[in-house]
Design a protein around this motif. Structure first.
Motif, PDB file in Angstrom:
ATOM      1  N   SER B   7       2.175 -19.545  -7.639  1.00  0.00           N
ATOM      2  CA  SER B   7       1.820 -18.281  -7.011  1.00  0.00           C
ATOM      3  C   SER B   7       2.253 -17.089  -7.842  1.00  0.00           C
ATOM      4  O   SER B   7       1.822 -15.980  -7.615  1.00  0.00           O
ATOM      5  N   ARG B   9       2.550 -14.788 -11.230  1.00  0.00           N
ATOM      6  CA  ARG B   9       1.743 -14.492 -12.384  1.00  0.00           C
ATOM      7  C   ARG B   9       2.523 -14.769 -13.662  1.00  0.00           C
ATOM      8  O   ARG B   9       1.978 -14.877 -14.742  1.00  0.00           O
ATOM      9  N   ILE B  55       6.669 -11.260  -1.766  1.00  0.00           N
ATOM     10  CA  ILE B  55       7.126 -10.812  -0.451  1.00  0.00           C
ATOM     11  C   ILE B  55       6.310 -11.536   0.615  1.00  0.00           C
ATOM     12  O   ILE B  55       5.422 -12.325   0.308  1.00  0.00           O
ATOM     13  N   GLY B  56       6.618 -11.249   1.848  1.00  0.00           N
ATOM     14  CA  GLY B  56       5.860 -11.856   2.940  1.00  0.00           C
ATOM     15  C   GLY B  56       6.627 -12.923   3.688  1.00  0.00           C
ATOM     16  O   GLY B  56       6.093 -13.534   4.607  1.00  0.00           O
ATOM     17  N   HIS B  59       6.747 -11.932   7.273  1.00  0.00           N
ATOM     18  CA  HIS B  59       5.496 -11.443   7.855  1.00  0.00           C
ATOM     19  C   HIS B  59       5.306 -12.021   9.241  1.00  0.00           C
ATOM     20  O   HIS B  59       5.288 -13.237   9.418  1.00  0.00           O
ATOM     21  N   LYS B  64      -1.495  -7.190  13.862  1.00  0.00           N
ATOM     22  CA  LYS B  64      -2.386  -7.963  14.725  1.00  0.00           C
ATOM     23  C   LYS B  64      -1.875  -7.947  16.158  1.00  0.00           C
ATOM     24  O   LYS B  64      -2.658  -7.839  17.102  1.00  0.00           O
ATOM     25  N   PHE B 346       7.342  -1.167   1.500  1.00  0.00           N
ATOM     26  CA  PHE B 346       6.301  -1.945   0.830  1.00  0.00           C
ATOM     27  C   PHE B 346       5.742  -1.153  -0.355  1.00  0.00           C
ATOM     28  O   PHE B 346       5.641  -1.670  -1.470  1.00  0.00           O
TER      29      PHE B 346
ATOM     30  N   TRP C 133      -0.698  -2.602  -4.762  1.00  0.00           N
ATOM     31  CA  TRP C 133      -0.225  -3.510  -3.711  1.00  0.00           C
ATOM     32  C   TRP C 133      -1.014  -3.337  -2.422  1.00  0.00           C
ATOM     33  O   TRP C 133      -1.244  -4.285  -1.694  1.00  0.00           O
ATOM     34  N   GLU C 137      -3.008  -6.100  -0.302  1.00  0.00           N
ATOM     35  CA  GLU C 137      -2.760  -6.399   1.100  1.00  0.00           C
ATOM     36  C   GLU C 137      -4.077  -6.460   1.870  1.00  0.00           C
ATOM     37  O   GLU C 137      -4.278  -7.351   2.705  1.00  0.00           O
ATOM     38  N   LEU C 141      -5.337  -9.637   3.956  1.00  0.00           N
ATOM     39  CA  LEU C 141      -5.451  -9.689   5.411  1.00  0.00           C
ATOM     40  C   LEU C 141      -6.880  -9.516   5.904  1.00  0.00           C
ATOM     41  O   LEU C 141      -7.193  -9.851   7.039  1.00  0.00           O
ATOM     42  N   PHE C 142      -7.769  -8.932   5.075  1.00  0.00           N
ATOM     43  CA  PHE C 142      -9.153  -8.734   5.511  1.00  0.00           C
ATOM     44  C   PHE C 142     -10.150  -9.521   4.675  1.00  0.00           C
ATOM     45  O   PHE C 142     -11.292  -9.668   5.077  1.00  0.00           O
ATOM     46  N   ASP C 151      -4.929  -7.338 -10.682  1.00  0.00           N
ATOM     47  CA  ASP C 151      -4.112  -8.499 -10.335  1.00  0.00           C
ATOM     48  C   ASP C 151      -4.320  -8.814  -8.863  1.00  0.00           C
ATOM     49  O   ASP C 151      -3.413  -8.680  -8.051  1.00  0.00           O
ATOM     50  N   ARG C 153      -4.266 -10.781  -5.944  1.00  0.00           N
ATOM     51  CA  ARG C 153      -3.750 -12.027  -5.363  1.00  0.00           C
ATOM     52  C   ARG C 153      -3.345 -11.720  -3.947  1.00  0.00           C
ATOM     53  O   ARG C 153      -3.171 -10.573  -3.570  1.00  0.00           O
ATOM     54  N   ILE C 155      -0.710 -11.229  -1.037  1.00  0.00           N
ATOM     55  CA  ILE C 155       0.626 -10.643  -1.206  1.00  0.00           C
ATOM     56  C   ILE C 155       1.553 -11.006  -0.061  1.00  0.00           C
ATOM     57  O   ILE C 155       2.710 -11.341  -0.289  1.00  0.00           O
ATOM     58  N   LEU C 156       1.080 -10.970   1.177  1.00  0.00           N
ATOM     59  CA  LEU C 156       1.976 -11.261   2.292  1.00  0.00           C
ATOM     60  C   LEU C 156       1.900 -12.726   2.707  1.00  0.00           C
ATOM     61  O   LEU C 156       2.906 -13.338   3.021  1.00  0.00           O
ATOM     62  N   LEU C 157       0.691 -13.268   2.703  1.00  0.00           N
ATOM     63  CA  LEU C 157       0.531 -14.635   3.172  1.00  0.00           C
ATOM     64  C   LEU C 157       0.640 -15.595   1.994  1.00  0.00           C
ATOM     65  O   LEU C 157       0.503 -15.189   0.840  1.00  0.00           O
ATOM     66  N   GLU C 159      -0.290 -18.341  -0.781  1.00  0.00           N
ATOM     67  CA  GLU C 159      -1.454 -18.410  -1.663  1.00  0.00           C
ATOM     68  C   GLU C 159      -2.573 -19.244  -1.053  1.00  0.00           C
ATOM     69  O   GLU C 159      -3.750 -18.952  -1.210  1.00  0.00           O
ATOM     70  N   PRO C 165      -6.219 -12.863   8.575  1.00  0.00           N
ATOM     71  CA  PRO C 165      -5.851 -12.701   9.974  1.00  0.00           C
ATOM     72  C   PRO C 165      -6.205 -11.363  10.606  1.00  0.00           C
ATOM     73  O   PRO C 165      -6.285 -11.301  11.834  1.00  0.00           O
TER      74      PRO C 165
END
Lengths: 323, 380, 190
Positions: B7, B9, B55-56, B59, B64, B346, C133, C137, C141-142, C151, C153, C155-157, C159, C165
């Motif tokens: 994950s 880079r 990070i995360g 979460h 939501k 963040f 960032w 995000e 999330l969307f 870059d 990728r 970030i919160l959830l 890989e 969500p």
């Protein structure tokens, strides 16, 4: 027969010194926790015994009973030897320290030289510990430690040359005798300052505690150690503080010699002076932040090295011209 | 020797044949990453050549959750965002919702909100100073700061019954008026605190080692800071005099007198000075709030079920860490259609890479400390 | 509401009638002068000055952004926030929202672009680096993808999280599309 008697006396002395030193070292941790606690306006250990007096014993028991973990990918033999390699030199150094005019284990003509030589062995243990742990934090900690201890040993050694020139001997007893009138700290203030700073770095104490900088390297070279092996590192650190403080007392503060009009036994004077110096060690820990690695090196080579050289030159000059 | 997860880079590369750069994993369980931040560093010796944040870990899908509960029910969730300064998060939410509704809040509620928000700023900055100093090795400051932070938390307990997740404010004002004891203790604290700030400064501000560790470290120019969307003390440390309390006043701030401190060089030391001065200014604001506190009701009339008009608003406040905002989209029903939390930590953490490149490992710790992050609000 | 605002804006002049003009009329004109036809809608919640919203044509976003950042009468140098909202019923369901702030004029502006499912939104990282960032995000999330992001990728959830969500069709409970395959842990000593 005589040899046997001497051997027995020597063994008893060693046992006494070893016992007392171990106990004092254990209680040094208590003292440190208490002093720092009070500087930080809290109480420190209070639960085990009166005002937590039995805390070091409880800690010792806990460390003895703890599971002794050896990481799977560690170099097992080296991993086990390393803490011993650190602890043994720390205790060997006590053999030449004069605790009073009559009580010492042995008297060597090259006493101070012996201490310097043996104390530099400790760094091997630290490097071995860092390497054997097979962990990045340990390795970084060990590398920092090696670099730091090797360079500061130079200043430590050089700072002692001044007092040794005045005493004209490497024998610890003779050095103390030479300070009958005036302590060397008054003749050699520069040397003492450099010695003290170098001693802080040698013992990995704040503000030079980079090898075990908690917030950067987790716990430095002993990250992977637990149980009694960890306790060995811990004991060695405090034993080293005792030794360097003892050297300071012997070389700069007149050893067991006190102020003549206050009749106290020699070892009491010795203990008092030792305590005062150790207090400063602890006091600094509660006060100062930590140096960065490169700043530490810069301080050593660019500031302390010229200073200590100048001190040697001046001492020699004065001695040649006036004495 | 060690595998780094795909994950990230950051991949291993060789600088010289036969050598290998060290990839070091700071966190998520590291003493100085302030929570569950994971920083992956590529080191050449001890110099940082690349940096990536993972990070995360914390979460919880707060945005939501917000879309599926009513406006009132979301207030306790905001406590869990910036849990170090929970009243500030509450304030951001209630002011954003009140902007959506267009309610008029009584003056007394405004003043108490400002008062409590300043206490939360002090509590947050104290925790920041404590951990930042500890990261650089000054242990005593840590405990001294916690001594005063304890007093602030006791104050919260007196007023709202909770210490950390206080759930301080309600839509339309306050749940009830604060007790007189709270005001008395606040006065006591405000009289005592400036001296205590002096104590911390004695240990740090002119300390040679502290200066060496913080001056010229993690420098960022004002233009770069703006470009990276940094806000709060990090931006002010670079010399941008921008404080939302001043630029777009909310609560009682239009009536309060305070100075917005700024730094010059944008290094760790300037950010330290800015926050120290902010604590002083917060104490001044508290003094003024207590002196000017008007009498009257603490809440406007709020209907039992609240349905805002359809539309969208963005409202932000000056959280201790930076701009803390809410972007609300309403479709006219009882629950928000979209809740967006604008997290200062963040966004500020996004600038970490720029700050640490070329520094040493020890500096990374100092820089993370000087950004002042809280992962609850970073990860949401 | 947007149509109304649009027609108002075109009839009235800019500076003298500022009181009647909807917020951000001057900015709209500024952008239209440079890039005609890039502003699709204009609105403001309850006509609040700090809630002024301009809906920008998707492909013109970076140019409009640079213009608003650099033009002396705009100077929106701070990208305060970047987020998105999902309106499944609309033809272009993803609204990506940019909140800008101008230090020089102490004002805020909201830019919006609307994207189809699977359509790439041009990245604004080249305009405001802070978008890096925040775009990640939104991507996370969307599931909105950004063209030109250096870059992109999650970030919160994790890989390997299977879905996004914050979309409205994401189930709140049950299995649904919440696909998450737990990575196999290495056994001790393996």
């Amino acid at each position: 027969m005589e040899i046997a008697a001497e051997a027995v006396i020597a063994l008893v002395k060693i046992a006494v010194v070893l016992g007392v030193v171990s106990l004092v070292v254990a209680y040094l941790t208590y003292l440190e926790r208490k002093i720092i606690a009070h500087i930080q306006q809290r109480l420190g250990p209070m639960r085990v015994g009166w005002h937590g007096l039995l805390q070091p014993i409880a800690d010792g028991v806990k460390l003895f009973l703890k599971e002794d973990i050896i990481p799977d990918k560690a170099d097992k033999v080296v991993f086990v030897i390393a803490p011993i390699m650190v602890l043994v030199p720390a205790f060997v150094e006590y053999s030449v320290l004069p605790f009073s005019s009559t009580f010492y284990i042995t008297q060597v003509n090259i006493g101070i030289f012996f201490i310097l030589a043996v104390s530099s062995l400790g760094v091997f243990g630290i490097v071995m510990a860092g390497w054997a742990s097979n962990s990045k934090y340990s390795l970084l900690g060990a590398l920092r430690s090696a670099a730091q201890m090797l360079s500061y040993e130079i200043f430590l050694g050089f700072s002692l040359i001044g007092p040794l020139m005045l005493a004209g001997s490497l024998n610890m007893q003779k050095i103390v005798e030479a300070q009958s009138d005036v302590w060397f700290v008054f003749y050699q203030p520069l040397a003492f300052v450099v010695f003290f700073i170098a001693a802080l770095a040698e013992t990995n104490r704040v503000p030079f505690d980079l090898p075990e900088a908690e917030t950067e390297l987790v716990a430095g070279f002993h990250t992977e150690y637990s149980g009694m092996k960890f306790a060995f590192f811990f004991l060695a650190e405090y034993a080293n503080i005792m030794v360097t403080s003892s050297v300071a007392v012997t070389l700069f503060f007149g050893g067991w010699k006190g102020i003549s009009w206050i009749p106290l036994p020699g070892f009491v004077w010795y203990a008092l002076k030792l305590g005062a110096i150790i207090f400063v060690f602890i006091w600094l820990r509660a006060t100062l932040p930590r140096y960065r690695y490169d700043q530490l090196m810069r301080l050593g080579w660019k500031f302390m090295f010229p200073l200590v050289m100048a001190n040697i030159f001046l001492t020699g000059l004065v001695k040649y011209l006036f004495l | 020797m060690f595998e780094v997860e795909s994950s990230t880079r950051i991949e291993r590369s060789s600088v010289m044949p036969g050598t290998e750069e060290l990839i070091i994993n700071m966190g998520p369980q590291h003493p100085s990453t302030h929570g569950v931040l994971r920083v992956i560093l590529r080191l050449d010796g001890e110099t940082v050549t690349d940096c990536d944040c993972d990070i995360g870990f914390l979460h919880r899908g707060t945005e939501k959750i917000g879309e599926n509960i009513t406006y009132t029910m979301f207030i306790p969730y905001t406590d869990r965002l910036d849990y170090i300064a929970a009243p500030s998060s509450n304030l951001a939410w209630v002011t954003a919702v009140e902007k959506l509704f267009g309610w008029e809040i009584p003056m007394r509620a405004h003043y108490i909100r400002s008062l409590v928000a300043e206490f939360s700023r002090i509590s947050s900055h104290l925790l920041w100073l404590a951990t930042h100093a500890l990261d650089i090795g000054a242990m005593t400051v840590f405990l001294w700061c916690f001594r005063e932070r304890e007093m602030v938390l006791d104050l919260f307990e007196t007023a709202f019954g909770a210490r950390l997740t206080v759930n301080a404010f309600r839509l339309g004002g306050l749940f009830q008026d604060v007790p007189q004891k709270f005001l008395d203790l606040s006065q006591e604290f405000a009289d005592l605190f400036p001296g205590r700030i002096g104590d911390y400064e004695t240990l740090l501000t002119d300390n040679r080692i502290w200066l060496q560790r913080t001056r010229g470290i993690g420098v960022i120019s004002a233009d770069d800071a703006i470009d990276l969307s940094l806000t709060g003390p990090v931006l002010r440390g670079s010399g941008v005099r921008w404080d939302i309390r001043r630029a777009e006043p909310y609560a009682a701030y239009p009536y309060l007198d305070f100075v917005v401190p700024v730094g010059e060089n944008g290094d760790v030391y300037d950010r330290y000075l800015v926050r120290i001065e902010e604590m002083r200014q917060s104490t001044r604001i508290i003094q003024q709030c207590l002196a000017q506190l008007p009498k009257g009701p603490v809440s406007c009339k709020v209907p039992r079920t609240i349905k805002p008009p359809a539309g969208e608003v963005y409202h932000s406040i000056e959280n201790p860490k930076g701009e803390f905002g809410f972007y609300l989209v309403s479709d006219g029903s009882e629950t928000p259609y979209r809740v967006r939390i604008r997290p200062p930590s963040f966004v500020n953490l996004g600038g970490l890479k720029k700050l640490v490149l070329g520094g040493l490992v020890a500096d990374v710790v100092a820089i993370i400390g000087s950004i002042d992050i809280v992962l609850g609000e970073c990860d949401r | 509401m947007p149509d109304e605002a649009q027609s108002n804006g075109q009839e009235e002049g800019s500076a003298p009638a500022a009181a009647q003009a909807p917020p951000a009329q001057d900015l709209r004109e500024l952008v239209e002068r440079e890039y005609a036809g890039t502003i699709l809608e204009q609105s403001a919640y309850k006509d609040m000055a700090d809630e002024a919203t301009l809906v920008v044509r998707l492909d013109a976003l970076p140019q409009v952004g640079s213009l608003l950042r650099d033009h002396p009468s705009a100077r929106f140098r701070l990208l305060s926030d970047l987020t998105a909202a999902h309106f499944p019923a609309e033809e272009r369901p993803f609204h990506v929202v940019y909140h800008l702030y101008s230090f020089d004029h102490n004002r805020r502006l909201r830019l919006k672009v609307k994207a189809h499912e699977g359509e790439q939104v041009p990245s604004v990282v080249s305009v405001w680096s802070g978008a890096n960032w925040m775009e990640r995000e939104v991507f996370d999330l969307f599931g909105v993808s950004f063209k030109g992001h250096p870059d992109l990728r999650r970030i919160l959830l994790p890989e390997d999280w299977g879905s996004h969500p914050l979309r409205k069709d994401y189930p709140l409970e049950g299995r649904g599309e919440r696909v998450y395959t737990k990575p196999r842990r290495k056994e001790y000593g393996e």
